[in-house]
Design an enzyme around this catalytic site. Structure first.
Site, PDB file in Angstrom:
ATOM      1  N   ARG A  42       2.697   0.130  11.229  1.00  0.00           N
ATOM      2  CA  ARG A  42       3.431   0.859  12.264  1.00  0.00           C
ATOM      3  C   ARG A  42       2.614   1.815  13.118  1.00  0.00           C
ATOM      4  NH1 ARG A  42       8.037   2.877   8.380  1.00  0.00           N
ATOM      5  NH2 ARG A  42       6.299   2.571   6.984  1.00  0.00           N
ATOM      6  N   ARG A  85       7.765  -5.502  16.261  1.00  0.00           N
ATOM      7  CA  ARG A  85       8.829  -4.932  15.432  1.00  0.00           C
ATOM      8  C   ARG A  85      10.135  -4.792  16.219  1.00  0.00           C
ATOM      9  NH1 ARG A  85      10.007   0.405  13.457  1.00  0.00           N
ATOM     10  NH2 ARG A  85      10.238   0.512  11.188  1.00  0.00           N
ATOM     11  N   ASP A 126       4.658  -8.700   1.854  1.00  0.00           N
ATOM     12  CA  ASP A 126       5.115  -7.559   1.070  1.00  0.00           C
ATOM     13  C   ASP A 126       5.156  -7.928  -0.398  1.00  0.00           C
ATOM     14  OD1 ASP A 126       6.331  -4.750   1.802  1.00  0.00           O
ATOM     15  OD2 ASP A 126       7.343  -5.475   0.013  1.00  0.00           O
ATOM     16  N   TYR A 179      11.295  -1.670  -8.871  1.00  0.00           N
ATOM     17  CA  TYR A 179      12.251  -1.996  -7.795  1.00  0.00           C
ATOM     18  C   TYR A 179      13.382  -2.878  -8.316  1.00  0.00           C
ATOM     19  CZ  TYR A 179       9.063   0.020  -4.397  1.00  0.00           C
ATOM     20  OH  TYR A 179       8.284   0.902  -3.691  1.00  0.00           O
ATOM     21  N   ARG A 220      -2.626  -1.234   4.252  1.00  0.00           N
ATOM     22  CA  ARG A 220      -1.622  -1.222   5.322  1.00  0.00           C
ATOM     23  C   ARG A 220      -2.262  -1.167   6.717  1.00  0.00           C
ATOM     24  NH1 ARG A 220       3.821   0.703   3.612  1.00  0.00           N
ATOM     25  NH2 ARG A 220       4.084  -0.518   1.746  1.00  0.00           N
TER      26      ARG A 220
HETATM   27  O1  CP3 Z   1      -1.874  -3.622   3.741  1.00  0.00           O
HETATM   28  C1  CP3 Z   1      -1.450  -4.398   4.603  1.00  0.00           C
HETATM   29  O2  CP3 Z   1      -1.681  -4.246   5.827  1.00  0.00           O
HETATM   30  C2  CP3 Z   1      -0.693  -5.645   4.159  1.00  0.00           C
HETATM   31  C3  CP3 Z   1       0.697  -5.584   4.192  1.00  0.00           C
HETATM   32  C4  CP3 Z   1       1.482  -4.859   3.116  1.00  0.00           C
HETATM   33  C5  CP3 Z   1       2.780  -4.391   3.372  1.00  0.00           C
HETATM   34  N1  CP3 Z   1       3.308  -3.971   2.193  1.00  0.00           N
HETATM   35  C6  CP3 Z   1       3.438  -4.425   4.677  1.00  0.00           C
HETATM   36  C7  CP3 Z   1       4.593  -3.553   4.912  1.00  0.00           C
HETATM   37  C8  CP3 Z   1       1.211  -4.635   1.767  1.00  0.00           C
HETATM   38  C9  CP3 Z   1      -0.065  -4.876   0.984  1.00  0.00           C
HETATM   39  C10 CP3 Z   1       2.387  -4.072   1.199  1.00  0.00           C
HETATM   40  C11 CP3 Z   1       2.519  -3.766  -0.229  1.00  0.00           C
HETATM   41  C12 CP3 Z   1       3.650  -2.973  -0.692  1.00  0.00           C
HETATM   42  N2  CP3 Z   1       4.951  -3.030  -0.307  1.00  0.00           N
HETATM   43  C13 CP3 Z   1       3.556  -2.049  -1.752  1.00  0.00           C
HETATM   44  C14 CP3 Z   1       2.312  -1.763  -2.539  1.00  0.00           C
HETATM   45  C15 CP3 Z   1       1.383  -0.901  -1.805  1.00  0.00           C
HETATM   46  C16 CP3 Z   1       1.843   0.505  -1.659  1.00  0.00           C
HETATM   47  O3  CP3 Z   1       1.992   0.912  -0.497  1.00  0.00           O
HETATM   48  O4  CP3 Z   1       2.009   1.163  -2.678  1.00  0.00           O
HETATM   49  C17 CP3 Z   1       4.842  -1.505  -1.946  1.00  0.00           C
HETATM   50  C18 CP3 Z   1       5.223  -0.446  -2.971  1.00  0.00           C
HETATM   51  C19 CP3 Z   1       5.711  -2.145  -1.037  1.00  0.00           C
HETATM   52  C20 CP3 Z   1       7.182  -1.966  -0.912  1.00  0.00           C
HETATM   53  C21 CP3 Z   1       7.524  -1.549   0.445  1.00  0.00           C
HETATM   54  N3  CP3 Z   1       7.481  -2.375   1.550  1.00  0.00           N
HETATM   55  C22 CP3 Z   1       7.935  -0.280   0.877  1.00  0.00           C
HETATM   56  C23 CP3 Z   1       8.085   0.933  -0.040  1.00  0.00           C
HETATM   57  C24 CP3 Z   1       8.179  -0.371   2.250  1.00  0.00           C
HETATM   58  C25 CP3 Z   1       8.771   0.668   3.154  1.00  0.00           C
HETATM   59  C26 CP3 Z   1       7.708   1.570   3.643  1.00  0.00           C
HETATM   60  C27 CP3 Z   1       8.258   2.569   4.612  1.00  0.00           C
HETATM   61  O5  CP3 Z   1       7.573   3.561   4.750  1.00  0.00           O
HETATM   62  O6  CP3 Z   1       9.324   2.333   5.248  1.00  0.00           O
HETATM   63  C28 CP3 Z   1       7.837  -1.669   2.667  1.00  0.00           C
HETATM   64  C29 CP3 Z   1       7.858  -2.187   4.037  1.00  0.00           C
HETATM   65  C30 CP3 Z   1       6.561  -2.546   4.652  1.00  0.00           C
HETATM   66  N4  CP3 Z   1       5.649  -3.374   4.065  1.00  0.00           N
HETATM   67  C31 CP3 Z   1       6.075  -2.181   5.950  1.00  0.00           C
HETATM   68  C32 CP3 Z   1       4.853  -2.826   6.118  1.00  0.00           C
HETATM   69  C33 CP3 Z   1       3.973  -2.820   7.326  1.00  0.00           C
HETATM   70  C34 CP3 Z   1       6.822  -1.332   6.953  1.00  0.00           C
HETATM   71  C35 CP3 Z   1       7.818  -2.217   7.615  1.00  0.00           C
HETATM   72  C36 CP3 Z   1       8.229  -1.746   8.978  1.00  0.00           C
HETATM   73  O7  CP3 Z   1       9.104  -0.883   9.041  1.00  0.00           O
HETATM   74  O8  CP3 Z   1       7.672  -2.275   9.945  1.00  0.00           O
END
Ligand code: CP3
Length: 345
Positions: free
Chosen positions: A33, A42, A78, A155, A29
Site C-alpha cells: 500500500r 487496489r 497472502d 487465525y 511487504r
Molecule cells: O511481502 C510481500 O510483498 C508479499 C505479499 C504478502 C502479503 N501478505 C500481502 C498483503 C505477504 C508475504 C503476506 C504475509 C502475511 N499475511 C502475513 C505474514 C507476514 C506478516 O506481516 O506478519 C500475515 C500475518 C498476513 C495476514 C494478513 N494479510 C494481514 C494481517 C493483512 C491485513 C494487513 C493490514 O494492515 O490491513 C493482510 C492483507 C495483506 N496482505 C495486504 C497485503 C499487501 C494489504 C491488503 C490491502 O489492503 O491492499
C-alpha cells in the site's frame, strides 16, 4: 521448465554462505500500500481478485522491482490462502484486516480438517509464480512463501487478528489432540504447497511465523517449533528462510536443529546477540525497525550502513524486521534499498 538464466545471484550466494561484495536486499511487504501504483490497482480489484488473478499478482510483484531493483521478488499473495484451501472462508475488507466468518471453535471441527489438493485449490499462486519468474528475466531471485502452522492456527481459531491470540492458545491447551491434528494438517498442506511453488519457479521459500513471539519459550518448543522443523526438513530443493518473529530465544535451536538456510530477526534483537546465538553458522535476515523508515533519507542511509556494519556483510540479507508500513513515503523506501547498495562504497 526452462526459465531465464539468473543474472543476479546475490541472495542465493548469501543463503549459501558464499562471499559477496555487499549484502542482498529486499523488503517484507515490498509490494503493497505504500506504492501509488499498487493503490491504483487496489481501486479496481478486491484483495482476493488481485491475489487470485495470476497477471495481477505478477504485476504487483513486479512493481517494487521496477522501482527499486531489489535483489529478490516475493510473490504477491497472502498466508491466509492456505486456510481457504482447507475450505475455510476468509474475507479481507480495506481497513478491517482479515476475517474468518466461520472460524474453527470446536474440537470436532478441528479434527474434521483434511489435507486438500493444493495444486487444484491454489493453482493461481502456482501460475503467478511461473509467470513472474519469466517476467523477472533473472534480474532478481523469486521468493515463494507460506505462513507457519502456529500463525495460521491463530487465525483459524481466533477468526481475526488479535493482540494476544488468547483464544487460539486456550484452544490448544483445552483440546491438545484436536489442535495438533489441525497443526499437522496445516503443516502437511504447507509442505505440498511450498513444493508446488518451487516446481512453479520459486527459488527460495520463506516461512512466516508472525505470532510465534506470543508463546513462551517452552510453549514455542511444543506448539510452533515441531512444524517449523518438519517443514524446513522436508524442503531440500531450495534454501528456506524461517522467520519466527519475536522468538529471539529460538535462534540457537532453529540454527542447530533445522535445515533452514537463514533465520529472520526483528528489531528487538541486537545483531550481536543474533550472531552469537546462531554461532555465525547461519545467514541472518533483518532487522530494520519499519517505523524508522519515517526518518529523513539521510538518516535512513546512516542507520542502514550501521546495521550492515553490525551484522557484517557476509551471511546477511538486509531487510526490515517486519513488513513495511502503508504510510511510508516511497522516497524513504528507496533510500533503504539505495543505502544497502551504496554500503562500503
Ligand atoms: O511481502 C510481500 O510483498 C508479499 C505479499 C504478502 C502479503 N501478505 C500481502 C498483503 C505477504 C508475504 C503476506 C504475509 C502475511 N499475511 C502475513 C505474514 C507476514 C506478516 O506481516 O506478519 C500475515 C500475518 C498476513 C495476514 C494478513 N494479510 C494481514 C494481517 C493483512 C491485513 C494487513 C493490514 O494492515 O490491513 C493482510 C492483507 C495483506 N496482505 C495486504 C497485503 C499487501 C494489504 C491488503 C490491502 O489492503 O491492499
Amino acid at each position: 521448465m526452462a526459465f531465464p538464466e539468473l543474472k543476479n545471484d546475490l541472495l542465493l550466494k548469501a543463503l549459501k554462505g558464499e562471499p559477496v561484495d555487499r549484502p542482498p536486499v529486499w523488503m517484507m511487504r515490498q509490494a503493497g500500500r505504500y506504492l501509488p501504483e499498487y493503490m491504483e490497482l487496489r481501486k479496481k480489484y478486491t484483495f482476493f481478485e488481485r491475489v487470485e488473478t495470476p497477471e495481477l499478482a505478477c504485476e504487483i510483484t513486479m512493481q517494487p522491482i521496477r522501482r527499486f531493483a531489489p535483489d529478490a521478488a516475493i510473490i504477491f499473495s497472502d498466508i491466509l490462502v492456505v486456510l481457504q484451501a482447507l475450505g475455510i472462508e476468509v474475507t479481507l475488507n480495506p481497513g478491517e484486516g482479515p476475517r474468518l466468518p466461520n472460524p474453527v471453535n470446536t474440537p470436532e471441527a478441528a479434527l474434521a480438517l483434511t489435507v486438500p489438493d493444493v495444486k487444484d485449490r491454489l493453482h493461481y499462486v502456482i501460475e503467478a509464480l511461473t509467470l513472474t519468474r519469466k517476467e523477472l528475466n533473472g534480474q532478481a531471485t523469486l521468493i515463494g512463501f507460506a505462513g507457519a502452522p502456529w500463525t495460521l492456527f491463530c487465525y483459524l481459531i481466533e477468526g481475526r487478528g488479535s493482540k494476544d491470540f488468547a483464544r487460539a492458545k486456550a484452544f490448544y491447551w483445552q483440546h491438545p489432540e484436536a489442535a495438533r491434528h489441525a497443526l499437522k494438517v496445516i503443516s502437511d498442506t504447507t509442505i505440498l504447497y511450498l513444493k508446488a511453488q518451487i516446481k512453479a519457479g520459486a527459488q527460495v521459500v520463506q516461512v512466516f511465523d508472525s505470532w510465534s513471539g506470543l508463546l513462551s519459550p517452552e510453549d514455542f518448543n511444543e506448539i510452533a517449533y515441531p512444524w517449523l522443523k518438519q517443514i524446513s526438513d522436508a524442503i531440500e530443493e531450495v534454501p528456506v528462510i524461517l522467520f519466527a518473529k519475536g522468538s529471539w530465544y529460538a535462534l540457537e535451536g532453529l540454527t542447530q536443529r533445522t535445515n533452514a538456510s537463514a533465520l529472520g530477526v526483528d528489531w528487538c534483537v541486537t545483531p550481536e546477540y543474533a550472531r552469537q546465538a546462531t554461532m555465525n553458522k547461519i545467514t541472518l535476515q533483518g532487522n530494520f525497525d519499519p517505523s524508522k523508515l519515517l526518518h529523513h533519507p539521510d538518516e535512513i542511509t546512516r542507520l542502514v550502513h550501521r546495521m550492515i556494519d553490525r551484522f557484517g556483510a557476509q551471511r546477511y540479507i538486509a531487510n526490515l524486521g517486519h513488513g513495511i508500513l502503508p504510510y511510508i513515503p516511497v522516497e524513504n523506501a528507496g533510500a533503504f534499498f539505495d543505502a544497502v547498495k551504496s554500503w562500503g562504497k
